[in-house]
Design an enzyme around this catalytic site. Structure first.
Site, PDB file in Angstrom:
ATOM      1  N   SER A 173      -9.175   9.603   5.200  1.00 27.37           N
ATOM      2  CA  SER A 173      -8.536   8.379   5.646  1.00 27.37           C
ATOM      3  C   SER A 173      -9.562   7.510   6.377  1.00 27.37           C
ATOM      4  CB  SER A 173      -7.337   8.670   6.546  1.00 27.37           C
ATOM      5  OG  SER A 173      -6.243   9.124   5.808  1.00 27.37           O
ATOM      6  N   ASP A 435      -1.104   8.621  -3.383  1.00 29.68           N
ATOM      7  CA  ASP A 435      -1.447   8.075  -2.067  1.00 29.68           C
ATOM      8  C   ASP A 435      -1.593   6.555  -2.122  1.00 29.68           C
ATOM      9  OD1 ASP A 435      -2.410   7.585   0.474  1.00 29.68           O
ATOM     10  OD2 ASP A 435      -4.435   8.322   0.044  1.00 29.68           O
ATOM     11  N   HIS A 460      -2.225  11.937  -0.038  1.00 35.85           N
ATOM     12  CA  HIS A 460      -3.262  11.562   0.912  1.00 35.85           C
ATOM     13  C   HIS A 460      -4.096  12.768   1.345  1.00 35.85           C
ATOM     14  CE1 HIS A 460      -4.880   8.519   3.539  1.00 35.85           C
ATOM     15  NE2 HIS A 460      -4.619   9.195   4.635  1.00 35.85           N
TER      16      HIS A 460
END
Length: 492
Positions: A173, A435, A460
């Site tokens: 991320s 994601d 994710h």
């Protein structure tokens, strides 16, 4: 642990820290949250927290102030001459659970790597300043965080005799972005990077997030996003009529009678309820159990099952049933839908404040660097009522940052890092098709030195979690491919 009340989106960030889901503050999807969970005491005992003396302002030589930054070490797999793996912390507390499990440790065992994890400034226990005032938050930025990493890497290499070792940065991320940018900006310090689910393009308006949510829901059932849209549209219309407020309060178990004084009050509730779907899509079926996460059994399939259950009533009633399901999952008795309460929490500058777990800090970073506002401005998404202006106005409300300043800051971020056109080498970019953040990442490799690994059917940061028997074949292959790349790069 049970919650008597929950103020969303604030509560979802809190749930992340306590139960390990997505980050505190603007709901999990607002941050990313790979490392935004407090550690379990048993894990912390094994991998005791350590402290590194860090500079407050790396870009002002006249400022000699310092502070202590938290980090963790796992030496179990290290063999003299082996590489050093540096896991980069993100928008929440660094969780030492990652020091005993995760794909990177599988790689470390095979390659004889020393493993370090550095907590991000202003998150977790890494407090550079006395409070979170606007004046102090000016020291919170990705650029300062990269300088922290560089200084940490330099000093640790000298202290531990690792100057000649090859360092590899890992992150997922926002930390994935940092991993890529660390290699970009400090190529003499980091040999390679694994930048998982990394959004590299900053953008003020990010309606594409919700477009991916639509497609991800449709991948389970083509009718599912249509039903969600009908329900959200119905709620949006009912919020215009005060006569409906009592029923809405009851339907969604609000902590107090719904009061809509301004459009932001309506937008806040609509975004909160949409977040139930956004969060589940983002982490759909990711193997987060080792972090102590609650709610991993709630998947896209489960939500679409509720939305398709005609016995529950019309789509609006099913939408309310989804909300109750999520509340039951997290032991929440009622939702605080008051934007004024959220504003109060987000403007509390104390380290003891309700938003100090990461919400106040992360939203500040979005206002001053990234944007990433998941608005309903696109017609190709399933929700209603929280347009870009709702998000950007919060920058002014919380930090006195104007819309023009947000736009300029985002432009500067892309200019500084290169957006999709990042120019570097030995960085791999894994992303999952489910994601929504993949829309801002590199999913097709156009440069053999910057390969992309696009994993269909995963969410994710799925490749970062421990492997399990039920993993999709393409996820297993993706992990293997990343390992082969590391093997090749470490020989160079």
């Amino acid at each position: 642990m049970a919650f008597e009340a929950c103020r969303l989106p604030l509560c979802k960030f809190t749930l992340l820290f306590l139960f390990s889901l997505f980050v505190f503050g603007k709901t999990q999807h607002k941050g990313f949250g790979r490392f935004n969970q407090e550690q379990h005491s048993s894990t912390a005992d094994v991998f005791g927290e350590q402290w590194f003396l860090q500079k407050l302002d790396h870009f002002n030589g006249a400022d000699s102030r310092e502070w202590k930054q938290r980090y963790f070490v796992n030496e179990a797999f290290y063999k003299p001459g082996g590489p050093v793996f540096l896991m980069i912390g993100g928008e929440g507390p660094a969780n030492p659970a990652w020091m005993q499990s995760g794909t990177w440790l599988t790689y470390a065992e095979k390659l004889g790597a020393l493993c370090l994890m550095l907590e991000h400034r202003f998150y977790g226990k890494s407090h550079p300043t006395a409070d979170l005032s606007n004046d102090n938050l000016r020291f919170l930025s990705s650029r300062q965080a990269l300088a922290d990493l560089a200084h940490f890497r330099t000093v640790m290499a000298e202290d531990r005799g690792l100057t000649n070792s090859k360092w590899v940065a890992f992150g997922g991320s926002y930390p994935g972005s940092l991993a890529a940018w660390f290699r970009l900006k400090f190529p003499h310090l980091v040999h390679a990077s694994v930048a998982t689910s990394a959004p590299l393009h900053a953008t003020v308006n990010f309606p594409e997030y919700l477009e991916v949510v639509w497609r991800s829901l449709a991948s389970e059932n083509a009718e599912c996003p249509l039903l969600v849209k009908k329900a959200s549209d119905t709620l949006f219309e009912r919020l215009k009529d005060p006569k409906t407020y009592d029923n809405i309060t009851k339907d969604f178990s609000l902590c107090s009678k719904l009061q809509i004084q301004t459009e932001r009050d309506s937008a806040y509730l609509l975004e909160t309820l949409a977040g139930n779907f956004m969060d589940v899509v983002q982490y759909n079926e990711d193997n987060r159990a080792f972090e102590g996460v609650v709610g991993t059994n709630v998947t896209i399939k489960v939500l679409c099952g509720v939305m398709g259950d005609t016995s529950l009533g019309d789509p609006y009633a099913r939408y309310a049933a989804v909300s109750r399901l999520m509340m039951d999952t997290f032991s929440i008795k009622c939702l605080d839908a008051s934007f004024d309460n959220y504003l109060r929490d987000m403007t509390n500058t104390s380290w003891e404040g309700a938003a100090a777990g990461g919400g106040r800090q992360w939203v500040y970073q979005t206002c001053t660097e990234f944007g990433f506002y998941q608005s309903t401005d696109s017609p190709n998404q399933p929700f209603s009522g929280f347009p870009l202006v709702f998000h950007v106005q919060q920058c002014a409300d919380f930090y006195n940052v104007s819309a023009e300043q947000v736009a300029e800051a985002v432009a500067q971020t892309n200019e500084y890092y290169g957006s999709y056109g990042i120019s570097s080498s030995r960085i791999v970019f894994p992303n999952g098709s489910i994601d929504p953040w993949h829309a801002l990442g590199i999913t097709q490799g156009t440069n053999p030195d910057l390969p992309a690994v696009f994993i269909k059917g995963t969410a994710h940061c799925a490749n970062m979690y421990p492997a399990r028997a039920e993993d999709l074949p393409q996820l297993t292959l993706a992990r293997d491919h990343v390992f082969l790349l590391l093997q090749q790069w470490l020989k160079k």
